[in-house]
Motif scaffolding. Structure first.
Motif, PDB file in Angstrom:
ATOM      1  N   ARG A  72     -36.658 -12.524  21.339  1.00 40.87           N
ATOM      2  CA  ARG A  72     -35.434 -11.703  20.649  1.00 40.87           C
ATOM      3  C   ARG A  72     -34.270 -11.634  21.555  1.00 40.87           C
ATOM      4  O   ARG A  72     -32.997 -12.033  21.333  1.00 40.87           O
ATOM      5  CB  ARG A  72     -35.576 -10.417  20.244  1.00 40.87           C
ATOM      6  N   ALA A  73     -34.517 -11.273  22.741  1.00 38.73           N
ATOM      7  CA  ALA A  73     -33.245 -11.236  23.764  1.00 38.73           C
ATOM      8  C   ALA A  73     -32.594 -12.480  23.998  1.00 38.73           C
ATOM      9  O   ALA A  73     -31.544 -12.593  24.237  1.00 38.73           O
ATOM     10  CB  ALA A  73     -33.647 -10.794  25.119  1.00 38.73           C
ATOM     11  N   ARG A  74     -33.241 -13.724  23.767  1.00 35.26           N
ATOM     12  CA  ARG A  74     -32.913 -14.865  23.878  1.00 35.26           C
ATOM     13  C   ARG A  74     -32.274 -15.608  22.923  1.00 35.26           C
ATOM     14  O   ARG A  74     -31.575 -16.603  22.657  1.00 35.26           O
ATOM     15  CB  ARG A  74     -33.800 -15.979  24.624  1.00 35.26           C
ATOM     16  N   GLY A  75     -32.308 -14.824  21.565  1.00 36.30           N
ATOM     17  CA  GLY A  75     -31.655 -15.139  20.318  1.00 36.30           C
ATOM     18  C   GLY A  75     -32.306 -16.445  19.612  1.00 36.30           C
ATOM     19  O   GLY A  75     -31.902 -17.017  19.063  1.00 36.30           O
ATOM     20  N   LEU A  76     -33.825 -16.453  19.887  1.00 38.18           N
ATOM     21  CA  LEU A  76     -34.619 -17.461  19.584  1.00 38.18           C
ATOM     22  C   LEU A  76     -35.416 -17.020  18.357  1.00 38.18           C
ATOM     23  O   LEU A  76     -35.463 -15.759  18.106  1.00 38.18           O
ATOM     24  CB  LEU A  76     -35.520 -18.155  20.425  1.00 38.18           C
ATOM     25  N   LYS A  77     -35.561 -17.679  17.381  1.00 37.72           N
ATOM     26  CA  LYS A  77     -36.695 -17.574  16.399  1.00 37.72           C
ATOM     27  C   LYS A  77     -38.107 -17.856  16.724  1.00 37.72           C
ATOM     28  O   LYS A  77     -38.377 -18.580  17.894  1.00 37.72           O
ATOM     29  CB  LYS A  77     -36.331 -18.174  14.868  1.00 37.72           C
ATOM     30  N   VAL A  78     -39.104 -17.507  15.879  1.00 32.68           N
ATOM     31  CA  VAL A  78     -40.597 -17.770  16.315  1.00 32.68           C
ATOM     32  C   VAL A  78     -41.316 -18.345  15.391  1.00 32.68           C
ATOM     33  O   VAL A  78     -41.181 -18.273  14.083  1.00 32.68           O
ATOM     34  CB  VAL A  78     -41.345 -16.202  16.622  1.00 32.68           C
ATOM     35  N   ARG A  79     -42.140 -19.386  15.729  1.00 34.38           N
ATOM     36  CA  ARG A  79     -43.121 -20.000  14.914  1.00 34.38           C
ATOM     37  C   ARG A  79     -44.350 -19.579  15.519  1.00 34.38           C
ATOM     38  O   ARG A  79     -44.724 -19.861  16.658  1.00 34.38           O
ATOM     39  CB  ARG A  79     -43.064 -21.442  15.282  1.00 34.38           C
ATOM     40  N   PRO A  80     -45.072 -18.568  14.737  1.00 32.52           N
ATOM     41  CA  PRO A  80     -46.586 -18.019  15.162  1.00 32.52           C
ATOM     42  C   PRO A  80     -47.674 -18.881  14.964  1.00 32.52           C
ATOM     43  O   PRO A  80     -48.525 -18.564  14.042  1.00 32.52           O
ATOM     44  CB  PRO A  80     -46.603 -16.619  14.661  1.00 32.52           C
ATOM     45  N   THR A  81     -47.638 -20.035  15.759  1.00 36.64           N
ATOM     46  CA  THR A  81     -48.867 -20.984  15.644  1.00 36.64           C
ATOM     47  C   THR A  81     -50.293 -19.984  15.983  1.00 36.64           C
ATOM     48  O   THR A  81     -51.261 -20.500  15.246  1.00 36.64           O
ATOM     49  CB  THR A  81     -48.618 -22.007  16.434  1.00 36.64           C
ATOM     50  N   CYS A  82     -50.128 -19.241  17.082  1.00 37.58           N
ATOM     51  CA  CYS A  82     -51.440 -18.611  17.327  1.00 37.58           C
ATOM     52  C   CYS A  82     -51.737 -17.392  16.267  1.00 37.58           C
ATOM     53  O   CYS A  82     -50.800 -16.581  15.848  1.00 37.58           O
ATOM     54  CB  CYS A  82     -51.052 -17.917  18.550  1.00 37.58           C
ATOM     55  N   TRP A  83     -53.129 -17.573  15.795  1.00 33.26           N
ATOM     56  CA  TRP A  83     -53.516 -16.453  14.967  1.00 33.26           C
ATOM     57  C   TRP A  83     -53.218 -15.023  15.492  1.00 33.26           C
ATOM     58  O   TRP A  83     -52.984 -14.267  14.587  1.00 33.26           O
ATOM     59  CB  TRP A  83     -54.982 -16.659  14.679  1.00 33.26           C
ATOM     60  N   PHE A  84     -53.375 -14.878  16.831  1.00 32.42           N
ATOM     61  CA  PHE A  84     -53.312 -13.306  17.249  1.00 32.42           C
ATOM     62  C   PHE A  84     -51.870 -12.950  17.185  1.00 32.42           C
ATOM     63  O   PHE A  84     -51.505 -11.843  16.947  1.00 32.42           O
ATOM     64  CB  PHE A  84     -53.601 -13.400  18.519  1.00 32.42           C
ATOM     65  N   VAL A  85     -50.941 -13.948  17.275  1.00 28.83           N
ATOM     66  CA  VAL A  85     -49.399 -13.490  17.404  1.00 28.83           C
ATOM     67  C   VAL A  85     -49.005 -13.368  15.840  1.00 28.83           C
ATOM     68  O   VAL A  85     -48.727 -12.205  15.336  1.00 28.83           O
ATOM     69  CB  VAL A  85     -48.570 -14.599  17.757  1.00 28.83           C
ATOM     70  N   ARG A  86     -49.816 -14.086  14.869  1.00 28.82           N
ATOM     71  CA  ARG A  86     -49.364 -13.823  13.442  1.00 28.82           C
ATOM     72  C   ARG A  86     -49.920 -12.490  12.955  1.00 28.82           C
ATOM     73  O   ARG A  86     -49.440 -11.781  12.194  1.00 28.82           O
ATOM     74  CB  ARG A  86     -50.124 -15.070  12.464  1.00 28.82           C
ATOM     75  N   GLY A  87     -50.884 -12.178  13.473  1.00 27.43           N
ATOM     76  CA  GLY A  87     -51.734 -11.027  13.061  1.00 27.43           C
ATOM     77  C   GLY A  87     -50.915  -9.774  13.778  1.00 27.43           C
ATOM     78  O   GLY A  87     -50.721  -8.724  13.053  1.00 27.43           O
TER      79      GLY A  87
END
Length: 109
Positions: A72-87
């Motif tokens: 967020r601080a870097r102004g980027l978006k996220v692609r949550p490939t990792c199942w743990f991050v998605r959850g």
């Protein structure tokens, strides 16, 4: 290693940009990593691994939160490939605005 770090109890969280990962350290021992790759304006959070003897202590959640705040601080978006991050994002909708495609839920990305 990036100077960005935070303390999570006895665990220190760091952005190890040279290795495209976030790391959780106890002393000098790496106890968890979250691997990523930055592609244009999107950070692909690919894999979260916590040492088996450290699981269940909230280290995985702490490293994901740290990575999302850094993203967020870097102004980027996220692609949550990792199942743990998605959850994690599903359980913490305050991070849903970071999703690469905000029209989808993390479970369908």
């Amino acid at each position: 290693m990036d100077e960005t770090s935070a303390d999570q109890g006895a665990v220190r969280l760091v952005h190890d940009d040279d290795r495209d990962r976030f790391a959780a350290l106890e002393g000098e021992t790496v106890v968890a990593v979250l691997a990523f790759e930055d592609e244009d304006e999107v950070r692909d959070l690919r894999s979260t691994v916590v040492a088996p003897d450290r699981s269940g202590r909230g280290i995985g959640s702490a490293i994901v939160r740290f990575a999302l705040e850094d993203t967020r601080a870097r102004g980027l978006k996220v692609r949550p490939t990792c199942w743990f991050v998605r959850g994690f994002i599903e359980r913490h909708p305050e991070y849903a605005d970071l999703l690469e495609d905000p029209g989808t839920t993390p479970s369908t990305t």
